[in-house]
Design a protein around this motif. Structure first.
Motif, mmCIF file in Angstrom:
data_model
loop_
_atom_site.group_PDB
_atom_site.id
_atom_site.type_symbol
_atom_site.label_atom_id
_atom_site.label_comp_id
_atom_site.label_asym_id
_atom_site.label_seq_id
_atom_site.Cartn_x
_atom_site.Cartn_y
_atom_site.Cartn_z
ATOM 1 N N ALA A 81 1.614 -6.654 6.853
ATOM 2 C CA ALA A 81 3.079 -6.714 6.755
ATOM 3 C C ALA A 81 3.660 -5.355 6.388
ATOM 4 C CB ALA A 81 3.487 -7.760 5.722
ATOM 5 N N LEU A 82 2.956 -4.609 5.534
ATOM 6 C CA LEU A 82 3.439 -3.293 5.141
ATOM 7 C C LEU A 82 3.493 -2.344 6.336
ATOM 8 C CD1 LEU A 82 4.265 -1.285 2.911
ATOM 9 C CD2 LEU A 82 1.824 -0.797 2.592
ATOM 10 N N LEU A 83 2.449 -2.345 7.161
ATOM 11 C CA LEU A 83 2.434 -1.471 8.325
ATOM 12 C C LEU A 83 3.515 -1.863 9.328
ATOM 13 C CD1 LEU A 83 0.954 0.940 9.546
ATOM 14 C CD2 LEU A 83 -0.588 -0.676 10.684
ATOM 15 N N MET A 84 3.679 -3.159 9.540
ATOM 16 C CA MET A 84 4.740 -3.632 10.426
ATOM 17 C C MET A 84 6.117 -3.280 9.867
ATOM 18 S SD MET A 84 3.034 -7.326 11.401
ATOM 19 C CE MET A 84 4.501 -7.992 12.177
ATOM 20 N N PHE A 85 6.268 -3.396 8.554
ATOM 21 C CA PHE A 85 7.522 -3.032 7.900
ATOM 22 C C PHE A 85 7.853 -1.563 8.149
ATOM 23 C CE2 PHE A 85 9.699 -1.377 4.083
ATOM 24 C CZ PHE A 85 10.841 -2.164 4.097
ATOM 25 N N GLY A 86 6.849 -0.706 8.018
ATOM 26 C CA GLY A 86 7.077 0.713 8.260
ATOM 27 C C GLY A 86 7.519 0.983 9.681
ATOM 28 N N LEU A 87 6.877 0.334 10.636
ATOM 29 C CA LEU A 87 7.233 0.535 12.041
ATOM 30 C C LEU A 87 8.658 0.077 12.325
ATOM 31 C CD1 LEU A 87 6.505 1.173 15.007
ATOM 32 C CD2 LEU A 87 5.647 -1.180 15.180
ATOM 33 N N LEU A 88 9.027 -1.102 11.821
ATOM 34 C CA LEU A 88 10.350 -1.639 12.128
ATOM 35 C C LEU A 88 11.456 -0.895 11.385
ATOM 36 C CD1 LEU A 88 9.730 -5.478 12.389
ATOM 37 C CD2 LEU A 88 9.613 -3.704 14.135
ATOM 38 N N VAL A 113 12.503 8.941 8.902
ATOM 39 C CA VAL A 113 11.352 8.249 9.486
ATOM 40 C C VAL A 113 10.053 8.766 8.865
ATOM 41 C CG1 VAL A 113 9.980 8.012 11.598
ATOM 42 C CG2 VAL A 113 12.442 7.578 11.649
ATOM 43 N N SER A 114 9.948 10.067 8.703
ATOM 44 C CA SER A 114 8.750 10.646 8.093
ATOM 45 C C SER A 114 8.577 10.179 6.656
ATOM 46 C CB SER A 114 8.824 12.176 8.133
ATOM 47 O OG SER A 114 8.884 12.645 9.458
ATOM 48 N N LEU A 115 9.678 10.155 5.892
ATOM 49 C CA LEU A 115 9.606 9.698 4.499
ATOM 50 C C LEU A 115 9.263 8.219 4.397
ATOM 51 C CD1 LEU A 115 12.692 11.596 2.996
ATOM 52 C CD2 LEU A 115 10.264 12.118 2.683
ATOM 53 N N THR A 116 9.556 7.472 5.438
ATOM 54 C CA THR A 116 9.222 6.048 5.456
ATOM 55 C C THR A 116 7.774 5.818 5.846
ATOM 56 O OG1 THR A 116 11.503 5.439 6.019
ATOM 57 C CG2 THR A 116 9.776 3.821 6.513
ATOM 58 N N LEU A 117 7.342 6.467 6.923
ATOM 59 C CA LEU A 117 6.035 6.160 7.494
ATOM 60 C C LEU A 117 4.866 6.804 6.756
ATOM 61 C CD1 LEU A 117 6.623 6.260 11.363
ATOM 62 C CD2 LEU A 117 6.207 4.268 9.906
ATOM 63 N N LEU A 118 5.024 8.040 6.316
ATOM 64 C CA LEU A 118 3.888 8.743 5.727
ATOM 65 C C LEU A 118 3.326 8.060 4.476
ATOM 66 C CD1 LEU A 118 4.898 12.486 6.288
ATOM 67 C CD2 LEU A 118 3.257 11.087 7.571
ATOM 68 N N PRO A 119 4.174 7.644 3.505
ATOM 69 C CA PRO A 119 3.613 6.938 2.347
ATOM 70 C C PRO A 119 2.950 5.616 2.722
ATOM 71 C CG PRO A 119 5.843 7.703 1.897
ATOM 72 C CD PRO A 119 5.620 7.872 3.351
ATOM 73 N N ILE A 120 3.526 4.901 3.694
ATOM 74 C CA ILE A 120 2.947 3.621 4.118
ATOM 75 C C ILE A 120 1.593 3.845 4.774
ATOM 76 C CG2 ILE A 120 3.223 1.742 5.786
ATOM 77 C CD1 ILE A 120 6.213 1.761 5.097
ATOM 78 N N LEU A 121 1.508 4.835 5.648
ATOM 79 C CA LEU A 121 0.220 5.139 6.276
ATOM 80 C C LEU A 121 -0.816 5.558 5.241
ATOM 81 C CD1 LEU A 121 1.395 7.076 9.460
ATOM 82 C CD2 LEU A 121 0.411 4.777 9.360
ATOM 83 N N ALA A 122 -0.377 6.277 4.226
ATOM 84 C CA ALA A 122 -1.299 6.696 3.170
ATOM 85 C C ALA A 122 -1.868 5.485 2.430
ATOM 86 C CB ALA A 122 -0.586 7.633 2.201
ATOM 87 N N VAL A 123 -1.012 4.508 2.134
ATOM 88 C CA VAL A 123 -1.467 3.298 1.446
ATOM 89 C C VAL A 123 -2.449 2.520 2.318
ATOM 90 C CG1 VAL A 123 -0.740 1.049 0.563
ATOM 91 C CG2 VAL A 123 0.590 3.097 0.013
#
Length: 216
Positions: A81-88, A113-123
């Motif tokens: 859900a976190l990865l999907m959340f980041g994408l959407l 977009v970068s500030l949203t996706l990078l921390p999520i991808l790191a997690v």
């Protein structure tokens, strides 16, 4: 955290019919909205102020809110859900690119977009074993099939289908930009609808898994 159960509780026929009816009504309402935009709002045809763009934003915002609920209120499929959340959320920000570039600064949407996706991808990368376990269970679900279809429709097919060169080749001397814009934006709208339906099914799946875990 324990791994997701290998199978969810079965979905009743009545519940399946109800959900199918609601999804059909959603898709029908979106198609009718496109027709109304073409009929009554010629000045804003498929522009940033048009009904289609507003509907895209609404679909992404609702799907993101539902995923946030899964993240905060349910124990199941949190990393998926976190990865999907980041994408959407990234897509939601991208849909506001004109407003952000105009009223904030040029390139604001790329930064957000970068500030949203990078921390999520790191997690997700840091907890990749847990993510792989969740994904293995999720990949066999109806929700994943819908999400894959929505992803391909929105991020692949709509871009290829909306190419200006292709529509110039099809329409030749009758080419108008409205045809190209309508083709791309309407397909993208349908893709976002599929993604929203996939998120709804994910939420229901996570709830069924939570109930199954409590019952077990």
């Amino acid at each position: 955290m324990s791994s997701p159960p290998p199978a969810s509780w079965p979905i009743g026929f009545g519940a399946t019919c109800l959900r199918a009816t609601l999804y059909i009504l959603l898709v029908g309402a979106l198609a009718q909205g496109v027709y109304l935009e073409a009929l009554h709002f010629p000045a804003d045809h498929f522009s940033e102020r048009g009904l289609t763009e507003l509907a895209q934003t609404a679909l992404l915002a609702i799907a993101s809110a539902l995923l946030l609920y899964v993240l905060l209120a349910l124990r199941e499929l949190r990393l998926v859900a976190l990865l999907m959340f980041g994408l959407l959320v990234a897509s939601l920000i991208r849909e506001q690119d004109v407003h952000l570039d105009t009223h904030v600064f040029d390139g604001a949407w790329q930064l957000l977009v970068s500030l949203t996706l990078l921390p999520i991808l790191a997690v997700v990368i840091r907890r990749r074993r847990r993510f792989v376990a969740e994904f293995a269970a999720y990949a066999n679900s109806f929700s994943f099939g819908l999400f894959a279809a929505g992803f391909l429709t929105t991020y692949v097919f709509s871009r290829l289908y909306g190419r200006q060169d292709m529509w110039r080749a099809i329409l030749q001397e009758h080419y108008l930009r409205d045809f190209k814009s309508a083709a791309e934006e309407v397909v993208e709208l349908f893709g976002y609808a599929l993604l929203l339906i996939a998120v709804i099914e994910l939420l229901l799946l996570a709830r069924r898994w939570a109930l199954a875990r409590k019952a077990g």
